[in-house]
Design a protein around this motif. Structure first.
Motif, short mmCIF file in Angstrom:
data_model
loop_
_atom_site.label_atom_id
_atom_site.label_comp_id
_atom_site.label_asym_id
_atom_site.label_seq_id
_atom_site.Cartn_x
_atom_site.Cartn_y
_atom_site.Cartn_z
N HIS A 39 0.83 -1.21 0.00
CA HIS A 39 0.00 0.00 0.00
C HIS A 39 0.87 1.26 0.00
CE1 HIS A 39 -3.52 2.47 0.84
NE2 HIS A 39 -2.79 3.08 1.78
N TYR A 40 1.95 1.23 0.77
CA TYR A 40 2.84 2.38 0.87
C TYR A 40 4.04 2.29 -0.08
CZ TYR A 40 0.23 3.92 4.90
OH TYR A 40 -0.77 4.37 5.72
N GLY A 41 4.06 1.30 -0.96
CA GLY A 41 5.20 1.09 -1.85
C GLY A 41 5.53 2.26 -2.75
N SER A 42 4.55 2.89 -3.36
CA SER A 42 4.84 4.00 -4.26
C SER A 42 5.37 5.20 -3.49
CB SER A 42 3.61 4.38 -5.08
OG SER A 42 2.55 4.77 -4.24
N TYR A 43 4.88 5.41 -2.28
CA TYR A 43 5.37 6.52 -1.45
C TYR A 43 6.82 6.26 -1.04
CZ TYR A 43 5.58 9.98 2.29
OH TYR A 43 5.94 11.03 3.10
N ILE A 44 7.12 5.04 -0.66
CA ILE A 44 8.49 4.67 -0.29
C ILE A 44 9.41 4.85 -1.48
CG2 ILE A 44 9.97 2.70 0.32
CD1 ILE A 44 7.67 1.77 2.16
N THR A 45 8.95 4.45 -2.67
CA THR A 45 9.75 4.61 -3.88
C THR A 45 10.03 6.08 -4.16
OG1 THR A 45 8.87 2.57 -4.82
CG2 THR A 45 9.84 4.14 -6.36
N SER A 46 9.02 6.92 -4.01
CA SER A 46 9.24 8.35 -4.29
C SER A 46 10.20 8.97 -3.28
CB SER A 46 7.91 9.10 -4.30
OG SER A 46 7.34 9.18 -3.01
N LEU A 47 10.16 8.51 -2.03
CA LEU A 47 11.10 9.01 -1.03
C LEU A 47 12.52 8.51 -1.27
CD1 LEU A 47 9.00 8.65 2.25
CD2 LEU A 47 9.57 10.77 1.04
N SER A 48 12.66 7.43 -2.02
CA SER A 48 13.96 6.81 -2.26
C SER A 48 14.65 7.31 -3.53
CB SER A 48 13.81 5.29 -2.35
OG SER A 48 13.24 4.78 -1.17
N MET A 49 14.03 8.23 -4.24
CA MET A 49 14.61 8.74 -5.48
C MET A 49 15.83 9.62 -5.17
SD MET A 49 12.89 7.43 -7.94
CE MET A 49 13.20 8.41 -9.39
N ARG A 50 16.91 9.36 -5.88
CA ARG A 50 18.16 10.10 -5.70
C ARG A 50 18.82 10.33 -7.06
NH1 ARG A 50 16.25 10.69 -1.43
NH2 ARG A 50 16.86 9.78 0.55
N LYS A 51 19.69 11.34 -7.12
CA LYS A 51 20.52 11.51 -8.31
C LYS A 51 21.64 10.49 -8.22
CE LYS A 51 19.87 16.32 -9.49
NZ LYS A 51 20.53 17.64 -9.67
#
Length: 84
Positions: A39-51
């Motif tokens: 359920h929270y996977g997409s939110y976790i993914t967006s928080l994990s975005m890095r250059k």
């Protein structure tokens, strides 16, 4: 769990997790925990975005897997520690 895990969280118009799923995850049921993490996977993914930088030195936006794993772990710890 008697079929409670099969409930689709997309059916809820407000996007909330069903209460029985939350209770089961809080008790440590693996299937319920999986539903909460998904359920929270997409939110976790967006928080994990890095250059990130590739072998040629080019920079691009990507998922930092270490950060993603840490956030998932913290979410599971918080679910188990939550007092209902």
């Amino acid at each position: 769990m008697n079929g409670m895990i099969n409930s689709n969280t997309d059916d809820n118009e407000r996007g909330l997790l069903p209460y029985p799923i939350i209770l089961a995850a809080n008790k440590g049921e693996p299937e319920a925990m999986k539903v909460v993490v998904l359920h929270y996977g997409s939110y976790i993914t967006s928080l994990s975005m890095r250059k990130l930088r590739d072998e040629q030195g080019s920079t691009y936006w990507g998922i930092d897997e270490d950060t993603c794993d840490r956030l998932r772990s913290k979410l599971m710890q918080a679910i188990l520690a939550f007092k209902i």
